[in-house]
Design a protein around this motif. Sequence first.
Motif, PDB file in Angstrom:
ATOM      1  N   TYR A   1       0.843  -1.217   0.000  1.00  0.00           N
ATOM      2  CA  TYR A   1       0.000   0.000   0.000  1.00  0.00           C
ATOM      3  C   TYR A   1       0.873   1.260   0.000  1.00  0.00           C
ATOM      4  O   TYR A   1       0.642   2.192  -0.779  1.00  0.00           O
ATOM      5  CB  TYR A   1      -0.921  -0.038   1.230  1.00  0.00           C
ATOM      6  CG  TYR A   1      -1.588   1.280   1.552  1.00  0.00           C
ATOM      7  CD1 TYR A   1      -2.666   1.743   0.798  1.00  0.00           C
ATOM      8  CD2 TYR A   1      -1.140   2.074   2.619  1.00  0.00           C
ATOM      9  CE1 TYR A   1      -3.273   2.960   1.091  1.00  0.00           C
ATOM     10  CE2 TYR A   1      -1.749   3.280   2.926  1.00  0.00           C
ATOM     11  CZ  TYR A   1      -2.818   3.724   2.152  1.00  0.00           C
ATOM     12  OH  TYR A   1      -3.409   4.916   2.454  1.00  0.00           O
TER      13      TYR A   1
ATOM     14  N   THR B   1       2.348   2.215  -3.244  1.00  0.00           N
ATOM     15  CA  THR B   1       1.450   2.938  -4.165  1.00  0.00           C
ATOM     16  C   THR B   1       1.420   4.432  -3.849  1.00  0.00           C
ATOM     17  O   THR B   1       1.115   5.244  -4.700  1.00  0.00           O
ATOM     18  CB  THR B   1      -0.008   2.397  -4.136  1.00  0.00           C
ATOM     19  OG1 THR B   1      -0.582   2.702  -2.862  1.00  0.00           O
ATOM     20  CG2 THR B   1      -0.071   0.900  -4.385  1.00  0.00           C
TER      21      THR B   1
ATOM     22  N   THR C   1      -6.031  -5.237   1.821  1.00  0.00           N
ATOM     23  CA  THR C   1      -5.116  -4.723   0.797  1.00  0.00           C
ATOM     24  C   THR C   1      -5.207  -3.209   0.622  1.00  0.00           C
ATOM     25  O   THR C   1      -4.409  -2.618  -0.090  1.00  0.00           O
ATOM     26  CB  THR C   1      -5.419  -5.379  -0.572  1.00  0.00           C
ATOM     27  OG1 THR C   1      -6.812  -5.203  -0.854  1.00  0.00           O
ATOM     28  CG2 THR C   1      -5.105  -6.874  -0.543  1.00  0.00           C
ATOM     29  N   ASP C   2      -6.204  -2.594   1.263  1.00  0.00           N
ATOM     30  CA  ASP C   2      -6.380  -1.161   1.031  1.00  0.00           C
ATOM     31  C   ASP C   2      -6.770  -0.448   2.316  1.00  0.00           C
ATOM     32  O   ASP C   2      -7.485  -1.009   3.143  1.00  0.00           O
ATOM     33  CB  ASP C   2      -7.468  -0.955  -0.033  1.00  0.00           C
ATOM     34  CG  ASP C   2      -7.156   0.254  -0.883  1.00  0.00           C
ATOM     35  OD1 ASP C   2      -6.086   0.876  -0.675  1.00  0.00           O
ATOM     36  OD2 ASP C   2      -7.991   0.600  -1.736  1.00  0.00           O
TER      37      ASP C   2
END
Length: 169
Positions: free
Chosen positions: A30, A33, A78-79
Amino acid sequence: MISEKMEKAFNDQINAELYSEYLYLSMKAYFETLNLKGFVNWMNIQVQEEHAHAMGMFDYVNARGGRVILKAIDAPETDWASPLAVFEQILKHEEHVTALINGLADVADEVKDRAALTFLNWYIKEQVEEEESVGGVLATLKLIGNDSQGLLALDKELAARVFNPPVIG
Ligand code: OFO
């Protein structure tokens, strides 16, 4: 020789430590990103620490004549909504791990396994440090709020963290 009950408790905890490793790896992805390389570094060290925590128990079960049985590792999230949300989750997660380690010490107590209790002392102390370090970053993130300059300064600070392989036991 380790008792069956103690062996099972360690095997469950090995799985929990490997889940922690996976969770931090997902958090690292994460932060990649967001291009926050200091946070990436911090997560990478968490990944290595959790792996070492799992392997410490893996080796210990073997040293005591037990059998390590590996189980499936749950998929991590995942987020996240923000770096603050990540650290809020980490603190909750580490508090949960502290409760699990305490539960392991309770089993050692119950089966009168003094050697396991001594071994687990390292993990009990480690959890105090984990919660303190996570709590520190979380407090700073709360102060930063929406200030991107503050976030970049914290990122720089987290980039300086280095991995010291833990000597467990
Ligand atoms: Fe994050 O702690 Fe393992 O035990």
